[in-house]
Write a protein that holds these residues in place. Structure first.
Motif, PDB file in Angstrom:
ATOM      1  N   UNK A 182       0.863  -1.188   0.000  1.00 36.82           N
ATOM      2  CA  UNK A 182       0.000   0.000   0.000  1.00 36.82           C
ATOM      3  C   UNK A 182       0.897   1.233   0.000  1.00 36.82           C
ATOM      4  N   UNK A 183       0.625   2.182  -0.889  1.00 38.62           N
ATOM      5  CA  UNK A 183       1.338   3.461  -0.870  1.00 38.62           C
ATOM      6  C   UNK A 183       0.316   4.590  -0.795  1.00 38.62           C
ATOM      7  N   UNK A 184       0.673   5.662  -0.085  1.00 37.50           N
ATOM      8  CA  UNK A 184      -0.305   6.727   0.170  1.00 37.50           C
ATOM      9  C   UNK A 184       0.275   8.108  -0.161  1.00 37.50           C
ATOM     10  N   UNK A 185       0.623   8.366  -1.419  1.00 43.30           N
ATOM     11  CA  UNK A 185       1.162   9.674  -1.782  1.00 43.30           C
ATOM     12  C   UNK A 185       0.076  10.734  -1.870  1.00 43.30           C
ATOM     13  N   UNK A 186       0.453  11.997  -1.652  1.00 42.83           N
ATOM     14  CA  UNK A 186      -0.453  13.072  -2.013  1.00 42.83           C
ATOM     15  C   UNK A 186      -0.349  13.313  -3.519  1.00 42.83           C
ATOM     16  N   UNK A 243      -4.263   7.280 -14.500  1.00 44.51           N
ATOM     17  CA  UNK A 243      -3.085   6.776 -15.203  1.00 44.51           C
ATOM     18  C   UNK A 243      -1.867   6.764 -14.286  1.00 44.51           C
ATOM     19  N   UNK A 244      -1.714   7.812 -13.482  1.00 42.61           N
ATOM     20  CA  UNK A 244      -0.580   7.878 -12.560  1.00 42.61           C
ATOM     21  C   UNK A 244      -0.663   6.780 -11.507  1.00 42.61           C
ATOM     22  N   UNK A 245      -1.857   6.533 -10.984  1.00 43.75           N
ATOM     23  CA  UNK A 245      -2.025   5.466  -9.993  1.00 43.75           C
ATOM     24  C   UNK A 245      -1.714   4.103 -10.604  1.00 43.75           C
ATOM     25  N   UNK A 246      -2.153   3.890 -11.842  1.00 42.99           N
ATOM     26  CA  UNK A 246      -1.851   2.624 -12.524  1.00 42.99           C
ATOM     27  C   UNK A 246      -0.358   2.468 -12.759  1.00 42.99           C
ATOM     28  N   UNK A 247       0.306   3.568 -13.111  1.00 40.42           N
ATOM     29  CA  UNK A 247       1.758   3.529 -13.284  1.00 40.42           C
ATOM     30  C   UNK A 247       2.454   3.131 -11.992  1.00 40.42           C
ATOM     31  N   UNK A 286       2.090  -0.484 -11.215  1.00 36.08           N
ATOM     32  CA  UNK A 286       2.949  -1.293 -12.078  1.00 36.08           C
ATOM     33  C   UNK A 286       4.342  -1.495 -11.472  1.00 36.08           C
ATOM     34  N   UNK A 287       4.712  -0.606 -10.525  1.00 38.09           N
ATOM     35  CA  UNK A 287       6.010  -0.762  -9.848  1.00 38.09           C
ATOM     36  C   UNK A 287       5.973  -1.839  -8.774  1.00 38.09           C
ATOM     37  N   UNK A 288       4.771  -2.220  -8.316  1.00 42.77           N
ATOM     38  CA  UNK A 288       4.684  -3.259  -7.302  1.00 42.77           C
ATOM     39  C   UNK A 288       3.548  -3.173  -6.318  1.00 42.77           C
ATOM     40  N   UNK A 289       3.148  -1.970  -5.845  1.00 49.16           N
ATOM     41  CA  UNK A 289       2.081  -1.893  -4.846  1.00 49.16           C
ATOM     42  C   UNK A 289       0.748  -2.414  -5.367  1.00 49.16           C
ATOM     43  N   UNK A 290      -0.048  -2.953  -4.477  1.00 47.52           N
ATOM     44  CA  UNK A 290      -1.368  -3.443  -4.849  1.00 47.52           C
ATOM     45  C   UNK A 290      -2.439  -2.374  -4.682  1.00 47.52           C
ATOM     46  N   UNK A 291      -2.199  -1.422  -3.797  1.00 45.53           N
ATOM     47  CA  UNK A 291      -3.173  -0.364  -3.511  1.00 45.53           C
ATOM     48  C   UNK A 291      -2.458   0.980  -3.510  1.00 45.53           C
ATOM     49  N   UNK A 292      -3.024   1.942  -4.242  1.00 40.76           N
ATOM     50  CA  UNK A 292      -2.514   3.309  -4.233  1.00 40.76           C
ATOM     51  C   UNK A 292      -3.617   4.215  -3.687  1.00 40.76           C
ATOM     52  N   UNK A 293      -3.331   4.881  -2.604  1.00 43.68           N
ATOM     53  CA  UNK A 293      -4.245   5.879  -2.050  1.00 43.68           C
ATOM     54  C   UNK A 293      -3.659   7.249  -2.328  1.00 43.68           C
ATOM     55  N   UNK A 294      -4.355   8.038  -3.131  1.00 36.98           N
ATOM     56  CA  UNK A 294      -3.961   9.423  -3.392  1.00 36.98           C
ATOM     57  C   UNK A 294      -4.691  10.283  -2.368  1.00 36.98           C
ATOM     58  N   UNK A 307      -8.663   6.039  -4.339  1.00 35.17           N
ATOM     59  CA  UNK A 307      -7.991   4.765  -4.117  1.00 35.17           C
ATOM     60  C   UNK A 307      -8.077   3.951  -5.396  1.00 35.17           C
ATOM     61  N   UNK A 308      -6.945   3.349  -5.755  1.00 36.94           N
ATOM     62  CA  UNK A 308      -6.844   2.617  -7.014  1.00 36.94           C
ATOM     63  C   UNK A 308      -6.250   1.235  -6.762  1.00 36.94           C
ATOM     64  N   UNK A 309      -6.923   0.204  -7.294  1.00 40.91           N
ATOM     65  CA  UNK A 309      -6.440  -1.165  -7.208  1.00 40.91           C
ATOM     66  C   UNK A 309      -6.648  -1.827  -8.560  1.00 40.91           C
TER      67      UNK A 309
END
Length: 295
Positions: A141-145, A165-169, A172-180, A197-199
């Motif tokens: 899980x990553x939680x960038x602003x 698109x940025x969350x999908x990118x 693609x580096x490895x995390x399963x969940x991106x929380x902006x 949130x993007x998965x």
């Protein structure tokens, strides 16, 4: 009892870093092992502070002593935030390797603290590259602003499509969940605060009414990441689990912000609002919180 290891900064007064993360996690029933990377009198937003930054060797030594005592088998997740330098980051990744050796299913939640819109970067040179190349790929899980997500993904974010698109990118580096944790794009209402949130299963935007402050409090991102991690541990990372976790997180942040505004303080009102926050994180999502599936 489930344990979360949280490696972050610490202040004697106020609520940032571990001071913003540990208490709400404990209220949710987690046994939190807090390892402090600094000990300051207060957060740096005041301009003046005392204390010191602990060396990477100090942090590693504290973690090693704790690991030897506990065995780490009960650790469900590692949570990390602000990183002073690359050597500190290496200590965090070594801790992650040892945690996953003891418990292979343990999650890593990384808040890639680097900068913000209007301020730019406020970390040491080399930290952003290190985050992108090593820390983010290791995380679940990553939680960038928005500023951090834009830099990590290498693309400008001004539209909803850019954000997706940025969350999908980043995934693609490895995390399963991106929380902006902040989403200000072309269709974000001026009177709302939005998060995304993007998965692999989908993307959801959650928004709440904007709450204005005389001086914006520090530590909101640390609180948000911590309670979102708790929600993901409760609901899982598959299907719409992260969306439910984000919706309850947004409800808790709204309560915390309202209490902080009403208290007239620049420190998060965690203690006065603790019962309401805990109820929001455990209960149904309030009807006024808008949840929109974007894909």
């Amino acid at each position: 009892m489930d344990n979360i290891v949280s490696i972050q900064s610490h202040v004697a007064y106020g609520y940032v870093g571990n001071r913003a993360a540990v208490f709400p996690l404990q209220r949710l029933g987690y046994d939190v092992t807090a390892i402090n990377t600094v000990q300051f009198s207060n957060h740096t937003g005041y301009g003046q502070f005392t204390g010191e930054v602990f060396s990477p060797e100090h942090v590693a030594d504290v973690f090693a002593g704790m690991a030897e005592l506990t065995g780490l088998a009960g650790v469900r997740a590692l949570l990390t935030g602000y990183m002073g330098d690359q050597r500190s980051g290496e200590v965090m990744l070594d801790a992650l390797a040892r945690i996953r050796q003891a418990r292979p299913g343990a999650l890593y939640c990384c808040d890639p603290v680097m900068g913000d819109t209007g301020r730019g970067f406020f970390v040491r040179e080399g930290i952003p590259e290190w985050m992108r190349e090593l820390s983010v790929p290791a995380a679940d899980i990553v939680t960038p602003n928005q500023f951090e997500l834009s830099w990590l993904a290498g693309r400008e974010i001004t539209t909803r499509a850019d954000a997706l698109a940025a969350a999908a990118d980043l995934r693609a580096l490895g995390p399963r969940v991106v929380l902006m944790t902040s989403m200000a794009v072309e269709d974000t209402a001026a009177d709302r605060i939005a998060m995304l949130v993007d998965t692999a299963q989908g993307s959801w935007r959650v928004s709440t009414p904007r709450i204005d402050f005389a001086t914006a409090p520090n530590g909101a991102g640390d609180f948000t990441t911590a309670v979102f991690l708790a929600g993901c541990l409760a609901d899982g990372l598959g299907e719409d689990g992260p969306a439910r976790a984000l919706a309850r997180t947004a409800a808790a942040v709204e309560i915390l912000f309202a209490a902080t505004r009403d208290a007239g303080t620049r420190e998060l009102a965690l203690i006065p609002a603790q019962d309401e926050i805990t109820a929001a994180l455990r209960g149904p999502v309030p009807a006024h919180i808008e949840i929109e599936r974007l894909r």
